[in-house]
Design a protein around this motif. Structure first.
Motif, PDB file in Angstrom:
ATOM      1  N   TRP A   1       0.681  -7.896  -0.714  1.00  0.00           N
ATOM      2  CA  TRP A   1       0.601  -6.645  -1.318  1.00  0.00           C
ATOM      3  C   TRP A   1       1.885  -6.342  -1.586  1.00  0.00           C
ATOM      4  O   TRP A   1       2.955  -6.524  -0.964  1.00  0.00           O
ATOM      5  CB  TRP A   1      -0.130  -5.619  -0.771  1.00  0.00           C
ATOM      6  CG  TRP A   1       0.274  -5.761   0.813  1.00  0.00           C
ATOM      7  CD1 TRP A   1      -0.573  -6.194   1.774  1.00  0.00           C
ATOM      8  CD2 TRP A   1       1.306  -4.762   1.200  1.00  0.00           C
ATOM      9  NE1 TRP A   1       0.178  -5.909   3.100  1.00  0.00           N
ATOM     10  CE2 TRP A   1       1.161  -4.943   2.868  1.00  0.00           C
ATOM     11  CE3 TRP A   1       2.082  -3.793   0.805  1.00  0.00           C
ATOM     12  CZ2 TRP A   1       2.132  -4.137   3.513  1.00  0.00           C
ATOM     13  CZ3 TRP A   1       2.968  -3.108   1.677  1.00  0.00           C
ATOM     14  CH2 TRP A   1       2.959  -3.512   2.912  1.00  0.00           C
ATOM     15  N   SER A   2       2.104  -5.255  -2.596  1.00  0.00           N
ATOM     16  CA  SER A   2       3.300  -4.680  -3.078  1.00  0.00           C
ATOM     17  C   SER A   2       3.164  -3.215  -3.473  1.00  0.00           C
ATOM     18  O   SER A   2       2.228  -2.666  -4.316  1.00  0.00           O
ATOM     19  CB  SER A   2       4.046  -5.491  -4.411  1.00  0.00           C
ATOM     20  OG  SER A   2       5.237  -4.744  -4.662  1.00  0.00           O
ATOM     21  N   ILE A   3       4.084  -2.521  -2.729  1.00  0.00           N
ATOM     22  CA  ILE A   3       3.762  -0.856  -3.032  1.00  0.00           C
ATOM     23  C   ILE A   3       4.792  -0.509  -4.213  1.00  0.00           C
ATOM     24  O   ILE A   3       5.958  -0.773  -4.235  1.00  0.00           O
ATOM     25  CB  ILE A   3       4.132  -0.007  -1.938  1.00  0.00           C
ATOM     26  CG1 ILE A   3       3.149  -0.380  -0.814  1.00  0.00           C
ATOM     27  CG2 ILE A   3       4.225   1.387  -2.043  1.00  0.00           C
ATOM     28  CD1 ILE A   3       3.573   0.229   0.484  1.00  0.00           C
TER      29      ILE A   3
ATOM     30  N   LEU B   1       0.816   6.360  -4.953  1.00  0.00           N
ATOM     31  CA  LEU B   1       1.414   5.188  -5.032  1.00  0.00           C
ATOM     32  C   LEU B   1       0.510   4.021  -5.934  1.00  0.00           C
ATOM     33  O   LEU B   1      -0.683   4.477  -6.062  1.00  0.00           O
ATOM     34  CB  LEU B   1       1.160   4.481  -3.603  1.00  0.00           C
ATOM     35  CG  LEU B   1       1.915   5.337  -2.536  1.00  0.00           C
ATOM     36  CD1 LEU B   1       1.376   4.837  -1.014  1.00  0.00           C
ATOM     37  CD2 LEU B   1       3.291   5.506  -2.577  1.00  0.00           C
ATOM     38  N   GLU B   2       0.981   3.007  -6.317  1.00  0.00           N
ATOM     39  CA  GLU B   2       0.457   1.952  -7.040  1.00  0.00           C
ATOM     40  C   GLU B   2       0.754   0.601  -6.211  1.00  0.00           C
ATOM     41  O   GLU B   2       1.554   0.548  -5.563  1.00  0.00           O
ATOM     42  CB  GLU B   2       0.939   1.475  -8.305  1.00  0.00           C
ATOM     43  CG  GLU B   2       0.514   2.644  -9.453  1.00  0.00           C
ATOM     44  CD  GLU B   2       1.025   2.156 -10.676  1.00  0.00           C
ATOM     45  OE1 GLU B   2       1.463   0.915 -10.762  1.00  0.00           O
ATOM     46  OE2 GLU B   2       0.755   2.698 -11.748  1.00  0.00           O
TER      47      GLU B   2
ATOM     48  N   VAL C   1      -4.664   2.482  -6.344  1.00  0.00           N
ATOM     49  CA  VAL C   1      -3.985   3.749  -6.431  1.00  0.00           C
ATOM     50  C   VAL C   1      -4.205   4.466  -4.994  1.00  0.00           C
ATOM     51  O   VAL C   1      -5.372   4.269  -4.363  1.00  0.00           O
ATOM     52  CB  VAL C   1      -4.025   4.276  -7.647  1.00  0.00           C
ATOM     53  CG1 VAL C   1      -3.730   3.792  -8.799  1.00  0.00           C
ATOM     54  CG2 VAL C   1      -5.434   4.754  -7.669  1.00  0.00           C
ATOM     55  N   ALA C   2      -3.487   5.007  -4.673  1.00  0.00           N
ATOM     56  CA  ALA C   2      -3.496   5.735  -3.186  1.00  0.00           C
ATOM     57  C   ALA C   2      -2.755   7.265  -3.496  1.00  0.00           C
ATOM     58  O   ALA C   2      -1.438   7.087  -4.090  1.00  0.00           O
ATOM     59  CB  ALA C   2      -2.939   5.135  -1.995  1.00  0.00           C
ATOM     60  N   THR C   3      -3.513   8.289  -3.076  1.00  0.00           N
ATOM     61  CA  THR C   3      -3.005   9.494  -2.988  1.00  0.00           C
ATOM     62  C   THR C   3      -3.048   9.992  -1.568  1.00  0.00           C
ATOM     63  O   THR C   3      -4.081   9.846  -1.200  1.00  0.00           O
ATOM     64  CB  THR C   3      -3.673  10.361  -4.016  1.00  0.00           C
ATOM     65  OG1 THR C   3      -3.730  10.024  -5.299  1.00  0.00           O
ATOM     66  CG2 THR C   3      -3.162  11.799  -3.867  1.00  0.00           C
TER      67      THR C   3
END
Length: 128
Positions: A57-59, A75-76, A87-89
């Protein structure tokens, strides 16, 4: 370090797989919630869970905003072998240079899809 920089460093260290560095930024007794799946982690178990997460994985940090002790992150995250982007909030509480609480909402290609009935309401290239 202010709250925004703590969260920025947290994501930078996670991307680098610097788990000892991540642990320095997360209080062991912090409570991190993932409401979508009903999971809750202590700070210690959050670091351990991320350390044990399968690699690939990569942020990419899209935005971090806030002030004082409250920060929001956008984030993606890409994952090898998965088409699309997660996506993360996150909503973070930071005190004395460490995360003491957080709530992260995750969505992505293997997590959920928009139902067909909403298609007519979505913005296209030329608007709704």
């Amino acid at each position: 370090m202010d709250a925004i920089e703590v969260v920025r460093q947290l994501e930078t260290r996670m991307q680098a797989r610097d788990w000892d560095g991540v642990a320095e930024l997360v209080s062991p007794d912090a409570v991190i919630e993932w409401p979508r799946t009903g999971e809750r982690f202590s700070g210690t178990s959050y670091v351990a869970m991320n350390r044990g997460y399968p690699d690939g994985w990569s942020i990419r940090v899209r935005e971090i905003v806030g002030g004082d002790d409250r920060v929001a992150s956008d984030l993606e995250v890409t994952q090898e072998g998965v088409d699309g982007v997660f996506v993360a909030t996150g909503f973070w509480t930071v005190r004395d240079g460490r995360v003491v609480a957080a709530r992260e909402y995750w969505s992505g290609p293997t997590l959920d899809e928009a139902p067909a009935w909403r298609t007519p309401y979505q913005l296209g290239d030329d608007g709704p």
